[in-house]
Scaffold this motif. Sequence first.
Motif, PDB file in Angstrom:
ATOM      1  N   TRP A   1      -1.074  39.734  89.710  1.00  0.00           N
ATOM      2  CA  TRP A   1      -2.373  39.459  90.318  1.00  0.00           C
ATOM      3  C   TRP A   1      -2.712  40.394  91.471  1.00  0.00           C
ATOM      4  O   TRP A   1      -3.816  40.898  91.564  1.00  0.00           O
ATOM      5  N   ASP A   2      -1.761  40.631  92.374  1.00  0.00           N
ATOM      6  CA  ASP A   2      -2.087  41.481  93.516  1.00  0.00           C
ATOM      7  C   ASP A   2      -1.790  42.938  93.185  1.00  0.00           C
ATOM      8  O   ASP A   2      -1.659  43.295  92.016  1.00  0.00           O
ATOM      9  N   GLY A   3      -1.646  43.798  94.193  1.00  0.00           N
ATOM     10  CA  GLY A   3      -1.558  45.229  93.942  1.00  0.00           C
ATOM     11  C   GLY A   3      -0.189  45.757  93.583  1.00  0.00           C
ATOM     12  O   GLY A   3      -0.074  46.847  93.028  1.00  0.00           O
ATOM     13  N   ASP A   4       0.879  45.004  93.903  1.00  0.00           N
ATOM     14  CA  ASP A   4       2.215  45.513  93.613  1.00  0.00           C
ATOM     15  C   ASP A   4       2.684  45.027  92.236  1.00  0.00           C
ATOM     16  O   ASP A   4       2.102  44.109  91.659  1.00  0.00           O
ATOM     17  N   PRO A   5       3.750  45.631  91.697  1.00  0.00           N
ATOM     18  CA  PRO A   5       4.198  45.248  90.350  1.00  0.00           C
ATOM     19  C   PRO A   5       5.073  43.996  90.310  1.00  0.00           C
ATOM     20  O   PRO A   5       5.513  43.590  89.233  1.00  0.00           O
ATOM     21  N   VAL A   6       5.338  43.384  91.486  1.00  0.00           N
ATOM     22  CA  VAL A   6       6.063  42.116  91.512  1.00  0.00           C
ATOM     23  C   VAL A   6       5.105  41.018  91.048  1.00  0.00           C
ATOM     24  O   VAL A   6       3.933  40.983  91.442  1.00  0.00           O
TER      25      VAL A   6
ATOM     26  N   GLY B   1      13.242  41.427  96.919  1.00  0.00           N
ATOM     27  CA  GLY B   1      14.521  41.498  97.612  1.00  0.00           C
ATOM     28  C   GLY B   1      15.732  41.460  96.707  1.00  0.00           C
ATOM     29  O   GLY B   1      16.866  41.537  97.192  1.00  0.00           O
ATOM     30  N   SER B   2      15.509  41.327  95.393  1.00  0.00           N
ATOM     31  CA  SER B   2      16.619  41.313  94.444  1.00  0.00           C
ATOM     32  C   SER B   2      16.226  42.148  93.232  1.00  0.00           C
ATOM     33  O   SER B   2      15.097  42.050  92.750  1.00  0.00           O
ATOM     34  N   ALA B   3      17.159  42.966  92.755  1.00  0.00           N
ATOM     35  CA  ALA B   3      16.851  43.884  91.657  1.00  0.00           C
ATOM     36  C   ALA B   3      16.580  43.125  90.365  1.00  0.00           C
ATOM     37  O   ALA B   3      17.246  42.134  90.060  1.00  0.00           O
ATOM     38  N   GLY B   4      15.606  43.594  89.596  1.00  0.00           N
ATOM     39  CA  GLY B   4      15.307  43.007  88.299  1.00  0.00           C
ATOM     40  C   GLY B   4      14.577  41.691  88.433  1.00  0.00           C
ATOM     41  O   GLY B   4      13.998  41.360  89.478  1.00  0.00           O
ATOM     42  N   ALA B   5      14.601  40.905  87.339  1.00  0.00           N
ATOM     43  CA  ALA B   5      13.904  39.621  87.321  1.00  0.00           C
ATOM     44  C   ALA B   5      14.753  38.550  87.992  1.00  0.00           C
ATOM     45  O   ALA B   5      15.981  38.621  87.992  1.00  0.00           O
ATOM     46  N   GLU B   6      14.077  37.557  88.530  1.00  0.00           N
ATOM     47  CA  GLU B   6      14.738  36.352  88.994  1.00  0.00           C
ATOM     48  C   GLU B   6      14.533  35.251  87.959  1.00  0.00           C
ATOM     49  O   GLU B   6      13.627  35.335  87.139  1.00  0.00           O
ATOM     50  N   ALA B   7      15.376  34.226  88.015  1.00  0.00           N
ATOM     51  CA  ALA B   7      15.264  33.103  87.090  1.00  0.00           C
ATOM     52  C   ALA B   7      15.443  31.814  87.862  1.00  0.00           C
ATOM     53  O   ALA B   7      16.236  31.749  88.810  1.00  0.00           O
ATOM     54  N   TRP B   8      14.695  30.797  87.465  1.00  0.00           N
ATOM     55  CA  TRP B   8      14.795  29.505  88.129  1.00  0.00           C
ATOM     56  C   TRP B   8      14.355  28.411  87.168  1.00  0.00           C
ATOM     57  O   TRP B   8      13.682  28.682  86.180  1.00  0.00           O
TER      58      TRP B   8
ATOM     59  N   ASP C   1       9.529  45.467  91.077  1.00  0.00           N
ATOM     60  CA  ASP C   1       9.832  46.308  92.225  1.00  0.00           C
ATOM     61  C   ASP C   1      10.759  47.448  91.825  1.00  0.00           C
ATOM     62  O   ASP C   1      11.711  47.243  91.067  1.00  0.00           O
ATOM     63  N   ALA C   2      10.473  48.627  92.320  1.00  0.00           N
ATOM     64  CA  ALA C   2      11.276  49.835  92.081  1.00  0.00           C
ATOM     65  C   ALA C   2      11.351  50.197  90.602  1.00  0.00           C
ATOM     66  O   ALA C   2      12.303  50.842  90.151  1.00  0.00           O
ATOM     67  N   MET C   3      10.331  49.800  89.842  1.00  0.00           N
ATOM     68  CA  MET C   3      10.317  50.114  88.414  1.00  0.00           C
ATOM     69  C   MET C   3      10.158  51.609  88.190  1.00  0.00           C
ATOM     70  O   MET C   3       9.508  52.306  88.975  1.00  0.00           O
ATOM     71  N   PRO C   4      10.766  52.134  87.112  1.00  0.00           N
ATOM     72  CA  PRO C   4      10.507  53.528  86.749  1.00  0.00           C
ATOM     73  C   PRO C   4       9.096  53.660  86.184  1.00  0.00           C
ATOM     74  O   PRO C   4       8.407  52.652  85.956  1.00  0.00           O
ATOM     75  N   THR C   5       8.673  54.897  85.973  1.00  0.00           N
ATOM     76  CA  THR C   5       7.377  55.118  85.340  1.00  0.00           C
ATOM     77  C   THR C   5       7.327  54.374  84.012  1.00  0.00           C
ATOM     78  O   THR C   5       8.246  54.472  83.200  1.00  0.00           O
TER      79      THR C   5
END
Length: 624
Positions: A501-506, A466-473, A611-615
Amino acid sequence: MKHPHRHRRRRVLLPVALGTAALLGAGLTTFATGDAAQAATARQVEKLDRGVVSVHTGSGNLVSWRWLGTDPNDVSFIVYRAGTKVNATPITGTTNYFHSGAPSHADYTVRAIVNGVEQGDSVHAIQFRTGYKDVPISPPAGGTTPDGVSYTYEANDASVGDLDGDGALDLALKWQPTNAKDNSQSGYTGNTIVDGLKLDGTRLWRIDLGRNIRSGAHYTQFQVYDYDGDGKAEVAMKTADGTKDGTGAVIGSSSADHRNSSGYVLAGPEFLTMFNGQTGKAMQSVDYVPARGSVSSWGDSYGNRVDRFLAGTAYLDGSRPSLVMARGYYTRTVIAAWDWRNGSFTRRWTFDTSSSTNSGKGYDGQGNHSLSVADVDADGKDEIVYGAMTVDDNGNGLWTTRLGHGDAGHVGDLNPSRAGLEYFKVSESSSQPGSWMADARTGSILWQTASGSDNGRGVAADIYAGSAGAEAWSAADTTLRSATGASLGREPSSANFLSWWDGDPVRELLDGTRIDKYGTSADTRLLTGSGVSSNNGTKSTPVLSGDLFGDWREEVVWRTSGNTALRIYSTPHETSTKITTLLHDTQYRTALAWQNTAYNQPPHPSFFIGDAMPTAPRPTVFTP
């Protein structure tokens, strides 16, 4: 003086087939980038096999394999079970295949199709019949310290490398005694032991560092890498009088005991030794740089700060790996870079915060309990990100924020919308920002959080689509933050390790013996390790985590609770994302090498995965 380079990781690099072999031999590969071709320095990487795995679930087997950096862009694959084709149409868009209804013992190989020609069989798949694979291990015998305290051994951190040159990754495992100490704690410890292991549990060698190397997270950082390009990984670590190599030969004096009555080792020679990865034989030992000198010159007189060591591996010339060994980070810091060529060490450079070149420039006291390696200035050569300061590939200081020591740092393409790499770090001092994000090339602070506490944990990765790029915490902050520092609401349940771990790139959250998927209202459990324990006390880190086998997703290695096996888990989830094995992205690969250093941190590649990464870009690499 280096010049700023525009961000180069956004382009997809397409290998030009013509003349590639000749160019690789010269360390060069030509790439088509839109309208023009460019020459880029190729980096030496491991010549790996396909790393095929078969992970059984209730409904079949997920078969996955490596897309190697040396494969062409348009390679496709056929999966075979016991010599019979499983897929009628070659697989092009990914490097995994779910074989529905197959039993756990099904035997798979994969064949690549290159220029329309089907190649030979790959290695047979490693079978994860119950979702995991056990590597048998045998603990060293325990003992009793001079003050009458008994101890046993626990499997601790591990690293990987092809120790015997067969194309398969092997393990180097550190055994720690149950009385291992933090440097601030007095008392004797048992010896630190390191084993070389095949995946079937065969022990290639056992190195005993001896009584004159104290045991604990800050004393022994071991590096496993093919430094000389002979196709076999070497193993480097700090040694002392009484260290016994994998052949039983003793380094220095076998009778010397340099421990004082508090258990510290503050006298006697210190060595840097390169061990043969296949036999464990000590090939050369040189004096450790820097020498301890006056103990008090490192910040205290009893032995806490003098023995804080960090280690890494970096492509300082842009093509071949060098060994990086360091001492100190609370006050004085010294980093020595070594080349291992033709059977001997050569020191490339030494960076010393107390030297006339660096003194007073704000480089002292900036180190973390770990380091990172990345080409932060995009000149093709690696830098050492050493906490709140960075050392250039030539051993000169590149930048310092003067924001001081901290426990965790993360370097990667954390904000794909801006040029270059970013660096997220937490601070231990209550007078400094609790956490901050910087431009990794210049150290310029992009955003920061409020000061006021010892912020012991912090992570940055794309865990929320839900947010572009990496998150930080981080532990001392109250919110998940966007790549630009904005509040996103609920923090994840952990601030520790990461896993694709799962199928998406997040990316997912790895903490203790579990993997979770972040959600805005709660995290979802994806995996709970069975019969395993995490390492390093409250740090709760795995033995090792990274892209070890199969496609680009990450395996996690824990020790079984009885220390009789290393239990490796590999993902059972299909993915439609195709990325070259991360083992051939050298920022990621060197991160696996330094993962064991002090307070372990997860690896990050040189490009954005999320998410929404380029090739994903293809690496420019060559193999021995």
